[in-house]
Write a protein that holds these residues in place. Structure first.
Motif, PDB file in Angstrom:
ATOM      1  N   ARG A  20      42.498  90.403 -24.364  1.00 11.26           N
ATOM      2  CA  ARG A  20      42.495  88.933 -24.415  1.00 11.26           C
ATOM      3  C   ARG A  20      41.949  88.340 -23.125  1.00 11.26           C
ATOM      4  O   ARG A  20      41.122  87.447 -23.132  1.00 11.26           O
ATOM      5  CB  ARG A  20      43.931  88.443 -24.612  1.00 11.26           C
ATOM      6  CG  ARG A  20      44.063  87.656 -25.888  1.00 11.26           C
ATOM      7  CD  ARG A  20      45.290  86.833 -25.848  1.00 11.26           C
ATOM      8  NE  ARG A  20      46.462  87.545 -26.270  1.00 11.26           N
ATOM      9  CZ  ARG A  20      47.705  87.079 -26.110  1.00 11.26           C
ATOM     10  NH1 ARG A  20      47.921  85.940 -25.517  1.00 11.26           N
ATOM     11  NH2 ARG A  20      48.728  87.763 -26.541  1.00 11.26           N
ATOM     12  N   PRO A  25      38.901  82.930 -24.361  1.00  9.72           N
ATOM     13  CA  PRO A  25      39.315  82.288 -25.612  1.00  9.72           C
ATOM     14  C   PRO A  25      38.880  83.070 -26.855  1.00  9.72           C
ATOM     15  O   PRO A  25      39.576  83.062 -27.858  1.00  9.72           O
ATOM     16  CB  PRO A  25      38.631  80.916 -25.555  1.00  9.72           C
ATOM     17  CG  PRO A  25      37.759  80.911 -24.366  1.00  9.72           C
ATOM     18  CD  PRO A  25      38.129  82.051 -23.494  1.00  9.72           C
ATOM     19  N   VAL A  28      41.509  85.565 -27.747  1.00 10.85           N
ATOM     20  CA  VAL A  28      42.680  84.942 -28.383  1.00 10.85           C
ATOM     21  C   VAL A  28      42.345  84.629 -29.841  1.00 10.85           C
ATOM     22  O   VAL A  28      43.138  84.877 -30.750  1.00 10.85           O
ATOM     23  CB  VAL A  28      43.091  83.645 -27.631  1.00 10.85           C
ATOM     24  CG1 VAL A  28      44.286  82.986 -28.308  1.00 10.85           C
ATOM     25  CG2 VAL A  28      43.394  83.945 -26.178  1.00 10.85           C
ATOM     26  N   VAL A  73      41.241  77.976 -30.892  1.00 12.18           N
ATOM     27  CA  VAL A  73      41.391  78.008 -29.427  1.00 12.18           C
ATOM     28  C   VAL A  73      40.791  76.760 -28.765  1.00 12.18           C
ATOM     29  O   VAL A  73      40.561  76.729 -27.560  1.00 12.18           O
ATOM     30  CB  VAL A  73      40.765  79.291 -28.824  1.00 12.18           C
ATOM     31  CG1 VAL A  73      41.591  80.504 -29.220  1.00 12.18           C
ATOM     32  CG2 VAL A  73      39.306  79.453 -29.243  1.00 12.18           C
ATOM     33  N   TYR A  99      47.710  80.165 -31.241  1.00 19.51           N
ATOM     34  CA  TYR A  99      46.704  79.167 -30.864  1.00 19.51           C
ATOM     35  C   TYR A  99      47.352  77.937 -30.218  1.00 19.51           C
ATOM     36  O   TYR A  99      46.840  77.408 -29.237  1.00 19.51           O
ATOM     37  CB  TYR A  99      45.889  78.735 -32.094  1.00 19.51           C
ATOM     38  CG  TYR A  99      45.035  79.831 -32.679  1.00 19.51           C
ATOM     39  CD1 TYR A  99      44.567  80.882 -31.892  1.00 19.51           C
ATOM     40  CD2 TYR A  99      44.672  79.821 -34.021  1.00 19.51           C
ATOM     41  CE1 TYR A  99      43.776  81.890 -32.430  1.00 19.51           C
ATOM     42  CE2 TYR A  99      43.876  80.827 -34.569  1.00 19.51           C
ATOM     43  CZ  TYR A  99      43.437  81.854 -33.767  1.00 19.51           C
ATOM     44  OH  TYR A  99      42.651  82.853 -34.296  1.00 19.51           O
ATOM     45  N   TYR A 102      48.355  78.712 -26.740  1.00 17.44           N
ATOM     46  CA  TYR A 102      47.161  78.819 -25.899  1.00 17.44           C
ATOM     47  C   TYR A 102      46.633  77.428 -25.533  1.00 17.44           C
ATOM     48  O   TYR A 102      46.296  77.150 -24.378  1.00 17.44           O
ATOM     49  CB  TYR A 102      46.079  79.628 -26.632  1.00 17.44           C
ATOM     50  CG  TYR A 102      44.795  79.727 -25.854  1.00 17.44           C
ATOM     51  CD1 TYR A 102      44.664  80.645 -24.807  1.00 17.44           C
ATOM     52  CD2 TYR A 102      43.716  78.890 -26.146  1.00 17.44           C
ATOM     53  CE1 TYR A 102      43.489  80.715 -24.069  1.00 17.44           C
ATOM     54  CE2 TYR A 102      42.540  78.960 -25.413  1.00 17.44           C
ATOM     55  CZ  TYR A 102      42.437  79.876 -24.382  1.00 17.44           C
ATOM     56  OH  TYR A 102      41.274  79.939 -23.650  1.00 17.44           O
ATOM     57  N   THR A 106      46.283  75.623 -21.834  1.00 15.03           N
ATOM     58  CA  THR A 106      44.948  75.481 -21.230  1.00 15.03           C
ATOM     59  C   THR A 106      44.392  74.049 -21.231  1.00 15.03           C
ATOM     60  O   THR A 106      43.450  73.767 -20.517  1.00 15.03           O
ATOM     61  CB  THR A 106      43.931  76.407 -21.933  1.00 15.03           C
ATOM     62  OG1 THR A 106      43.966  76.142 -23.345  1.00 15.03           O
ATOM     63  CG2 THR A 106      44.226  77.868 -21.677  1.00 15.03           C
TER      64      THR A 106
END
Ligand SMILES: C[S@@+](CC[C@H](N)C(=O)[O-])C[C@H]1O[C@@H](n2cnc3c(N)ncnc32)[C@H](O)[C@@H]1O
Length: 208
Positions: A20, A25, A28, A73, A99, A102, A106
Motif C-alpha cells: 500500500r 492511493p 489502497v 481513494v 476508503y 483513507y 488524507t
C-alpha cells in the motif's frame, strides 16, 4: 489461533501495508478491489480525462453542496475541491471503510466530509449535515453489479435530493445507470471517454 497462524497473519498485514505504502492511493484502491470486487467494480481509479469531461458542465458559482457516491481513494475529490467555492461543501459517501478511513486521513479541507454509508441513504445524510438539497451529485458506482433494487433506489433518492436545475453526473462502464436515471430525469446528456481504463460512458441527468 496458533502462534504460527498469528505470525502468518501479521506477516500478511505487514506485506499489505508495504504494498500500500509503495503504491500510494493506487495500492489502497487495489486492496479495496481485491477485498470487494463486486462493490468496487474497477481495478484502477478514473483517468484525469474522465474527471475533466464529467465536471465540465458544472456551474461552480451555483454549487453550495456537491455530493459524491463511491469516491474510492478520492480521485474526484481533489479536483472538485479545487473548483468548489470557499463556502461550498463536498460530502462523499462510500460503503467501504478502507476508503473512508483513507479519505479522512488524507483530505483535511474543512469543506470536506466523508461518510461511511450507502448512497441509497443520501437524503438522510444530506439533512444530517444541515442541507435541504444538493446542487450536484456525482456517481462512480458500479450500477450493474449492485445488489438487486439498490440502483433504482439510488436513482430515485438522487432525483429527490437534487434542487431544480441541479444534475446527477454518472460515469460507468455499462449503460445500466442510464436506464435507472431515465425513470426520473427527462433530459439526459450522454458522452463517452476512451481515455480511461476501461473506456466509460458518461451521463448528465438534469432535474427540471
Ligand atoms: C469504481 S469505484 C469508483 C472509484 C472512484 N470514484 C474513481 O473514479 O476512481 C466504485 C466505488 O463505489 C463504492 N460503492 C459501492 N456501492 C456503494 C453504495 N451503495 N453506496 C456508496 N458507495 C458504494 C465502492 O466502495 C467503490 O469505492
Amino acid at each position: 489461533m496458533t502462534t504460527g497462524e498469528l505470525a502468518q497473519g501479521s506477516l500478511g498485514q505487514k506485506i499489505k501495508r508495504r504494498i500500500r505504502r509503495a503504491m500510494g492511493p493506487w495500492g489502497v484502491f487495489l486492496q479495496g478491489f481485491v477485498e470487494n470486487p463486486v462493490m468496487v467494480g474497477s481495478i484502477i481509479p478514473s483517468s484525469r480525462f474522465t474527471i475533466a469531461r464529467m465536471l465540465g458542465p458544472v456551474n461552480w458559482d451555483r454549487c453550495k453542496l456537491f455530493v459524491e457516491y463511491g469516491p474510492g481513494v478520492g480521485t474526484f475529490c481533489r479536483p472538485v475541491l479545487g473548483h468548489l467555492r470557499r463556502d461550498g461543501h463536498l460530502i462523499v459517501i462510500d460503503t467501504n471503510p478502507l476508503y473512508i478511513d483513507y479519505l479522512k486521513a488524507t483530505i483535511t479541507d474543512s469543506r470536506f466530509t466523508a461518510v461511511l454509508g450507502s448512497a441509497a441513504d443520501v437524503e438522510e445524510i444530506v439533512r444530517a449535515h444541515g442541507f435541504d438539497h444538493a446542487d450536484y451529485v456525482l456517481s462512480g458506482l458500479p450500477f450493474s453489479t449492485l445488489p438487486s433494487g439498490v440502483g433504482p433506489a439510488i436513482a430515485a433518492a438522487t432525483h429527490r435530493v437534487l434542487r431544480p436545475g441541479g444534475a446527477f453526473l454518472v460515469y460507468q462502464f455499462s449503460a445500466k445507470a442510464r436506464d435507472y436515471m431515465a425513470r426520473h430525469f427527462t433530459r439526459i446528456d450522454a458522452g463517452f471517454e476512451w481515455l480511461n481504463v476501461l473506456p466509460c460512458k458518461l451521463f448528465w441527468g438534469w432535474k427540471d
